[in-house]
Every structure is written in structure tokens, then in C-alpha cells.
Motif scaffolding. Sequence first.
Motif, PDB file in Angstrom:
ATOM      1  N   LEU A 163       0.749  10.192   3.872  1.00 49.32           N
ATOM      2  CA  LEU A 163       1.471   9.188   4.090  1.00 49.32           C
ATOM      3  C   LEU A 163       1.781   8.639   5.267  1.00 49.32           C
ATOM      4  N   GLU A 164       2.580   9.825   5.725  1.00 45.94           N
ATOM      5  CA  GLU A 164       3.436  10.193   7.078  1.00 45.94           C
ATOM      6  C   GLU A 164       2.420   9.379   7.981  1.00 45.94           C
ATOM      7  N   LEU A 165       0.912  10.039   7.888  1.00 43.41           N
ATOM      8  CA  LEU A 165      -0.398   9.481   9.129  1.00 43.41           C
ATOM      9  C   LEU A 165      -0.437   7.430   9.252  1.00 43.41           C
ATOM     10  N   LYS A 166      -0.257   7.635   7.160  1.00 39.70           N
ATOM     11  CA  LYS A 166      -0.699   5.871   7.430  1.00 39.70           C
ATOM     12  C   LYS A 166       0.814   4.546   8.015  1.00 39.70           C
ATOM     13  N   CYS A 167       1.848   5.963   7.962  1.00 42.08           N
ATOM     14  CA  CYS A 167       2.486   5.361   8.520  1.00 42.08           C
ATOM     15  C   CYS A 167       2.637   4.716   9.781  1.00 42.08           C
ATOM     16  N   GLU A 168       2.473   5.982  10.382  1.00 40.50           N
ATOM     17  CA  GLU A 168       2.010   5.920  11.775  1.00 40.50           C
ATOM     18  C   GLU A 168       1.493   5.134  12.448  1.00 40.50           C
ATOM     19  N   GLN A 169       0.100   4.963  11.169  1.00 39.82           N
ATOM     20  CA  GLN A 169      -1.066   3.873  11.648  1.00 39.82           C
ATOM     21  C   GLN A 169      -0.459   2.569  11.447  1.00 39.82           C
ATOM     22  N   PHE A 170       0.161   1.475  11.125  1.00 43.01           N
ATOM     23  CA  PHE A 170       1.082   0.781  10.095  1.00 43.01           C
ATOM     24  C   PHE A 170       1.823   0.798  11.473  1.00 43.01           C
ATOM     25  N   TYR A 200       0.609  -1.214   0.129  1.00 44.92           N
ATOM     26  CA  TYR A 200       0.245  -0.173  -0.581  1.00 44.92           C
ATOM     27  C   TYR A 200       1.142   1.243  -0.245  1.00 44.92           C
ATOM     28  N   LEU A 201       2.208   1.287   0.825  1.00 44.58           N
ATOM     29  CA  LEU A 201       2.880   2.687   0.912  1.00 44.58           C
ATOM     30  C   LEU A 201       3.805   2.186  -0.126  1.00 44.58           C
ATOM     31  N   LYS A 202       4.085   1.307  -0.983  1.00 47.69           N
ATOM     32  CA  LYS A 202       4.796   0.983  -2.113  1.00 47.69           C
ATOM     33  C   LYS A 202       3.900   2.038  -3.426  1.00 47.69           C
ATOM     34  N   GLU A 203       2.713   1.865  -3.620  1.00 40.87           N
ATOM     35  CA  GLU A 203       1.724   2.150  -4.337  1.00 40.87           C
ATOM     36  C   GLU A 203       1.437   3.789  -4.059  1.00 40.87           C
ATOM     37  N   ARG A 204       1.290   3.932  -2.770  1.00 41.72           N
ATOM     38  CA  ARG A 204       0.664   5.800  -2.812  1.00 41.72           C
ATOM     39  C   ARG A 204       2.180   6.106  -3.000  1.00 41.72           C
ATOM     40  N   LEU A 205       3.476   5.702  -2.600  1.00 41.05           N
ATOM     41  CA  LEU A 205       3.938   6.701  -2.774  1.00 41.05           C
ATOM     42  C   LEU A 205       4.671   7.171  -4.696  1.00 41.05           C
ATOM     43  N   ASN A 206       4.703   5.532  -4.857  1.00 42.32           N
ATOM     44  CA  ASN A 206       4.514   5.815  -6.773  1.00 42.32           C
ATOM     45  C   ASN A 206       3.580   7.184  -6.916  1.00 42.32           C
ATOM     46  N   MET A 207       1.941   6.899  -6.347  1.00 42.93           N
ATOM     47  CA  MET A 207       1.212   8.266  -7.009  1.00 42.93           C
ATOM     48  C   MET A 207       1.879   9.108  -6.704  1.00 42.93           C
ATOM     49  N   PHE A 208       2.363   9.482  -5.533  1.00 43.97           N
ATOM     50  CA  PHE A 208       2.873  11.019  -5.507  1.00 43.97           C
ATOM     51  C   PHE A 208       4.439  11.209  -6.425  1.00 43.97           C
ATOM     52  N   MET A 209       5.276  10.394  -6.836  1.00 41.05           N
ATOM     53  CA  MET A 209       5.937  10.134  -7.575  1.00 41.05           C
ATOM     54  C   MET A 209       5.426  10.986  -9.247  1.00 41.05           C
TER      55      MET A 209
END
Length: 63
Positions: free
Chosen positions: A49-56, A14-23
Motif C-alpha cells: 500500500l505504501e509503495l502504491k501511494c508513492e507511485q500514485f 484502488y487504495l480504499k479497496e486495498r485498505l478494506n482488504m487489509f482490514m
Amino acid sequence: MGNAVHDSESQVRYLKERLNMFMQVLDSIEPETTELEDIDRLITMIDDLELKCEQFKKSDDNK
């Protein structure tokens, strides 16, 4: 992307996909025509993304 993400592998994916979208958004921005709203959108994406990282991280800590 609306499904809940619980296991570590899915979280990383999920984080990789979101980071890819950001890029992709970042790559599409033209510096000469960038508006303040475009920068705000990028900041919001990073904040999300930062919030999701903290949640994970919290969900992994609770296991």
C-alpha cells in the motif's frame, strides 16, 4: 484489479479497496493462533500500500 489506474479518483478507489482488504484480513486474525507468517503477510500488505501511494503521488507530480 489488474487494470492500470491513472486518474486520481481511480487511485483513491484502488487504495480504499486495498485498505478494506487489509482490514478484513486483520479482523480475521485470531491473536491466540496467529503465526509469524500471518504478521509477515500483514506487513507485506502495508508495504505494498505504501509503495502504491508513492507511485500514485509520483504520477500526480508528473502531471
